[in-house]
Design a protein around this motif. Structure first.
Motif, PDB file in Angstrom:
ATOM      1  N   GLY A  25      56.209  34.610  33.596  1.00 18.08           N
ATOM      2  CA  GLY A  25      55.851  34.964  35.077  1.00 18.08           C
ATOM      3  C   GLY A  25      54.813  33.784  35.350  1.00 18.08           C
ATOM      4  N   LEU A  26      54.908  32.674  34.830  1.00 20.73           N
ATOM      5  CA  LEU A  26      53.968  31.674  35.190  1.00 20.73           C
ATOM      6  C   LEU A  26      53.995  31.254  36.925  1.00 20.73           C
ATOM      7  CD1 LEU A  26      51.678  29.808  34.074  1.00 20.73           C
ATOM      8  CD2 LEU A  26      53.483  27.848  34.035  1.00 20.73           C
ATOM      9  N   GLU A  27      55.401  31.634  37.402  1.00 18.65           N
ATOM     10  CA  GLU A  27      55.412  31.415  38.829  1.00 18.65           C
ATOM     11  C   GLU A  27      54.489  32.437  39.603  1.00 18.65           C
ATOM     12  OE1 GLU A  27      58.337  34.734  37.541  1.00 18.65           O
ATOM     13  OE2 GLU A  27      57.559  32.544  36.989  1.00 18.65           O
ATOM     14  N   ASN A  28      53.947  33.376  39.086  1.00 23.82           N
ATOM     15  CA  ASN A  28      52.852  34.550  39.777  1.00 23.82           C
ATOM     16  C   ASN A  28      51.496  33.732  40.092  1.00 23.82           C
ATOM     17  OD1 ASN A  28      54.968  36.490  40.141  1.00 23.82           O
ATOM     18  ND2 ASN A  28      54.567  36.766  37.991  1.00 23.82           N
ATOM     19  N   ILE A  29      51.489  32.764  39.357  1.00 20.80           N
ATOM     20  CA  ILE A  29      49.980  32.002  39.588  1.00 20.80           C
ATOM     21  C   ILE A  29      49.957  30.955  40.632  1.00 20.80           C
ATOM     22  CG2 ILE A  29      48.110  30.689  38.438  1.00 20.80           C
ATOM     23  CD1 ILE A  29      48.727  32.083  35.951  1.00 20.80           C
ATOM     24  N   PRO A  30      49.306  31.175  41.922  1.00 18.64           N
ATOM     25  CA  PRO A  30      49.450  30.162  42.857  1.00 18.64           C
ATOM     26  C   PRO A  30      48.882  28.629  42.492  1.00 18.64           C
ATOM     27  CG  PRO A  30      47.440  31.357  43.080  1.00 18.64           C
ATOM     28  CD  PRO A  30      48.233  32.040  41.728  1.00 18.64           C
ATOM     29  N   ALA A  31      49.552  27.583  43.060  1.00 15.23           N
ATOM     30  CA  ALA A  31      49.435  26.416  42.755  1.00 15.23           C
ATOM     31  C   ALA A  31      47.912  25.791  43.041  1.00 15.23           C
ATOM     32  CB  ALA A  31      50.640  25.541  43.215  1.00 15.23           C
ATOM     33  N   SER A  32      47.436  26.496  44.093  1.00 15.31           N
ATOM     34  CA  SER A  32      46.097  26.145  44.457  1.00 15.31           C
ATOM     35  C   SER A  32      45.800  27.419  45.097  1.00 15.31           C
ATOM     36  CB  SER A  32      46.131  25.261  45.559  1.00 15.31           C
ATOM     37  OG  SER A  32      47.099  25.582  46.770  1.00 15.31           O
ATOM     38  N   ILE A 138      34.135  42.128  42.659  1.00 15.74           N
ATOM     39  CA  ILE A 138      34.439  40.852  43.308  1.00 15.74           C
ATOM     40  C   ILE A 138      35.664  40.754  44.132  1.00 15.74           C
ATOM     41  CG2 ILE A 138      35.041  38.588  42.310  1.00 15.74           C
ATOM     42  CD1 ILE A 138      33.364  39.207  39.970  1.00 15.74           C
ATOM     43  N   ALA A 139      36.957  41.261  43.625  1.00 17.64           N
ATOM     44  CA  ALA A 139      38.068  41.283  44.172  1.00 17.64           C
ATOM     45  C   ALA A 139      38.057  41.780  45.698  1.00 17.64           C
ATOM     46  CB  ALA A 139      39.197  42.103  43.516  1.00 17.64           C
ATOM     47  N   MET A 140      37.449  42.954  45.847  1.00 16.31           N
ATOM     48  CA  MET A 140      37.119  43.425  47.094  1.00 16.31           C
ATOM     49  C   MET A 140      36.317  42.565  47.918  1.00 16.31           C
ATOM     50  SD  MET A 140      36.996  47.312  45.989  1.00 16.31           S
ATOM     51  CE  MET A 140      36.745  48.279  47.748  1.00 16.31           C
ATOM     52  N   GLU A 141      35.332  41.881  47.518  1.00 15.27           N
ATOM     53  CA  GLU A 141      34.452  41.425  48.380  1.00 15.27           C
ATOM     54  C   GLU A 141      34.886  40.038  48.811  1.00 15.27           C
ATOM     55  OE1 GLU A 141      30.825  40.623  46.052  1.00 15.27           O
ATOM     56  OE2 GLU A 141      29.979  42.879  46.337  1.00 15.27           O
ATOM     57  N   THR A 142      35.834  39.338  48.014  1.00 10.64           N
ATOM     58  CA  THR A 142      36.223  37.885  48.196  1.00 10.64           C
ATOM     59  C   THR A 142      37.511  38.107  48.893  1.00 10.64           C
ATOM     60  OG1 THR A 142      37.053  37.883  46.116  1.00 10.64           O
ATOM     61  CG2 THR A 142      34.943  36.862  46.372  1.00 10.64           C
ATOM     62  N   GLY A 143      38.484  39.479  48.546  1.00  9.64           N
ATOM     63  CA  GLY A 143      39.685  39.246  49.329  1.00  9.64           C
ATOM     64  C   GLY A 143      40.772  38.334  48.455  1.00  9.64           C
ATOM     65  N   VAL A 144      40.394  37.828  47.183  1.00  5.16           N
ATOM     66  CA  VAL A 144      41.076  37.166  46.507  1.00  5.16           C
ATOM     67  C   VAL A 144      42.361  37.901  45.838  1.00  5.16           C
ATOM     68  CG1 VAL A 144      39.806  35.278  46.399  1.00  5.16           C
ATOM     69  CG2 VAL A 144      39.919  36.845  44.406  1.00  5.16           C
ATOM     70  N   PRO A 145      43.414  37.267  45.470  1.00  2.00           N
ATOM     71  CA  PRO A 145      44.508  38.258  44.612  1.00  2.00           C
ATOM     72  C   PRO A 145      43.975  38.251  43.224  1.00  2.00           C
ATOM     73  CG  PRO A 145      45.439  36.167  45.123  1.00  2.00           C
ATOM     74  CD  PRO A 145      44.058  36.145  45.831  1.00  2.00           C
ATOM     75  N   VAL A 146      44.326  39.530  42.644  1.00  2.00           N
ATOM     76  CA  VAL A 146      44.070  39.735  41.132  1.00  2.00           C
ATOM     77  C   VAL A 146      45.732  39.595  40.545  1.00  2.00           C
ATOM     78  CG1 VAL A 146      43.188  41.387  39.329  1.00  2.00           C
ATOM     79  CG2 VAL A 146      42.126  41.233  41.564  1.00  2.00           C
ATOM     80  N   ILE A 147      45.713  38.735  39.540  1.00  2.00           N
ATOM     81  CA  ILE A 147      46.843  38.638  38.930  1.00  2.00           C
ATOM     82  C   ILE A 147      46.654  39.104  37.554  1.00  2.00           C
ATOM     83  CG2 ILE A 147      48.532  36.949  37.983  1.00  2.00           C
ATOM     84  CD1 ILE A 147      47.667  35.185  40.107  1.00  2.00           C
ATOM     85  N   PRO A 148      47.323  40.258  36.917  1.00  2.00           N
ATOM     86  CA  PRO A 148      47.258  40.949  35.681  1.00  2.00           C
ATOM     87  C   PRO A 148      47.927  39.915  34.580  1.00  2.00           C
ATOM     88  CG  PRO A 148      49.004  42.123  36.972  1.00  2.00           C
ATOM     89  CD  PRO A 148      48.313  41.153  37.811  1.00  2.00           C
ATOM     90  N   VAL A 149      47.183  39.526  33.609  1.00  2.00           N
ATOM     91  CA  VAL A 149      47.600  38.781  32.339  1.00  2.00           C
ATOM     92  C   VAL A 149      47.726  39.532  31.018  1.00  2.00           C
ATOM     93  CG1 VAL A 149      47.524  36.725  31.054  1.00  2.00           C
ATOM     94  CG2 VAL A 149      46.981  36.673  33.863  1.00  2.00           C
TER      95      VAL A 149
END
Length: 239
Positions: A25-32, A138-149
Motif C-alpha cells: 500500500g505504499l501508493e497511499n502515501i503522497p509523494a509530497s 493535530i489532524a483536525m487543526e491542520t486538516g492533513v490526511p491521516v494514513i494508518p500504518v
C-alpha cells in the motif's frame, strides 16, 4: 545527510537482512505534502523499519532526555536521534502535551511527514490498545490526511525487554488516507476528538489483525488506572 546514510548505508542493509521487510500500500502515501502516518507500536524497531520502507523522510517526536545527555555517550545519543529524524519534546510539566503538538504542527506546516503512535507507548503484549487523542487534535487543526500504518512482526524481531534482534519477517501495511474534513470547526470538542481517534484505531485493527483492548497501554505497564486524555503525555516513539 546522516538520515539517508543511516537508511541506505549504515543501518538499512542490516535491517533488511534480519527483518526481510516488505511493504504493502505504499501508493497511499503522497509523494509530497504533509500527512500523518498513524502507526501501531509493537517494538523499538518500528521507528527504524517504517522510515526504511517509505521513500520520503519521516519525523518522529522523542523525549528531550535523549538530547540532553553529557559526555561521549550523551553526545552520540544526541547526534543519533537528531540524525534519524527525531524531534525533542519536553514531557515534564503541564504544557508537555501542548509542546509536543506544536512541534508536530510545525513540521506539518513545512509539508513534512509526521510519524505518530496513537497508543502513546509500545504494546506490552502484542494487542492494540486505546488511542490517545493528541493525534486527532493535530489532524483536525491542520486538516492533513491521516494514513494508518500497521507494523507486523517487529515484536518477533525485537520482543519487549530484549536488546539482541532475532531473525523475523516484517510487513508494513499502509492503509488508505483518512479524511476528517467533515469535522471542520469542531477542534477542542473532546467527544469528536475521541470519535476521530477511535476511527483511526479501528483502521489499525483492520490492517494489523491485532486484538483491540479498550484501555491505555500505559495503564497496564504502570499497573495504575488509565489516565484521562487531558493527562496524555506523548511517549518517545522509540520507547
Amino acid at each position: 545527510m546522516w538520515y539517508w546514510l543511516f537508511k541506505f548505508v549504515l543501518m538499512g542493509p542490516i535491517l533488511r537482512l534480519i527483518g526481510r521487510p516488505k511493504v504493502e500500500g505504499l501508493e497511499n502515501i503522497p509523494a509530497s505534502g504533509p500527512a500523518i502516518l498513524a502507526s501501531n507500536h509493537l517494538a523499538v524497531v518500528d521507528s527504524f523499519y517504517l522510515p526504511l520502507m517509505v521513500p520520503r523522510r519521516i519525523y518522529f517526536l522523542a523525549k528531550s532526555e535523549y538530547f540532553t545527555g553529557t559526555g561521549l555517550k550523551g553526545g552520540f545519543q544526541r547526534w543519533f536521534f537528531s540524525s534519524s529524524g527525531q524531534i525533542p519534546i519536553d514531557r515534564s510539566g503541564a504544557d508537555a502535551a501542548a509542546g509536543a503538538l506544536l512541534s508536530a504542527r510545525r513540521m506539518l506546516d513545512k509539508g513534512e511527514l509526521m510519524g505518530m503512535y496513537p497508543e502513546g507507548t509500545r504494546s506490552p503484549d502484542g494487542r492494540l490498545f486505546k488511542g490517545k487523542t493528541g493525534l486527532a487534535r493535530i489532524a483536525m487543526e491542520t486538516g492533513v490526511p491521516v494514513i494508518p500504518v500497521a507494523m507486523i512482526g517487529t515484536d518477533d524481531l525485537n520482543p519487549p525487554g530484549t536488546t539482541i534482534p532475532r531473525l523475523a519477517r516484517i510487513t508494513v501495511k499502509v492503509g488508505k488516507p483518512l479524511d476528517f474534513s467533515r469535522f471542520d470547526g469542531m477542534t477542542g470538542n473532546r467527544f469528536i476528538e475521541r470519535a476521530v481517534t477511535d476511527e483511526i484505531m479501528y483502521e489499525l485493527m483492520q490492517l494489523s489483525g491485532q486484538q483491540y483492548v479498550d484501555v491505555y497501554a500505559a495503564s497496564l505497564k504502570d499497573k495504575k488506572p488509565s489516565a484521562s486524555d487531558e493527562d496524555d503525555r506523548p511517549e518517545n516513539p522509540a520507547a
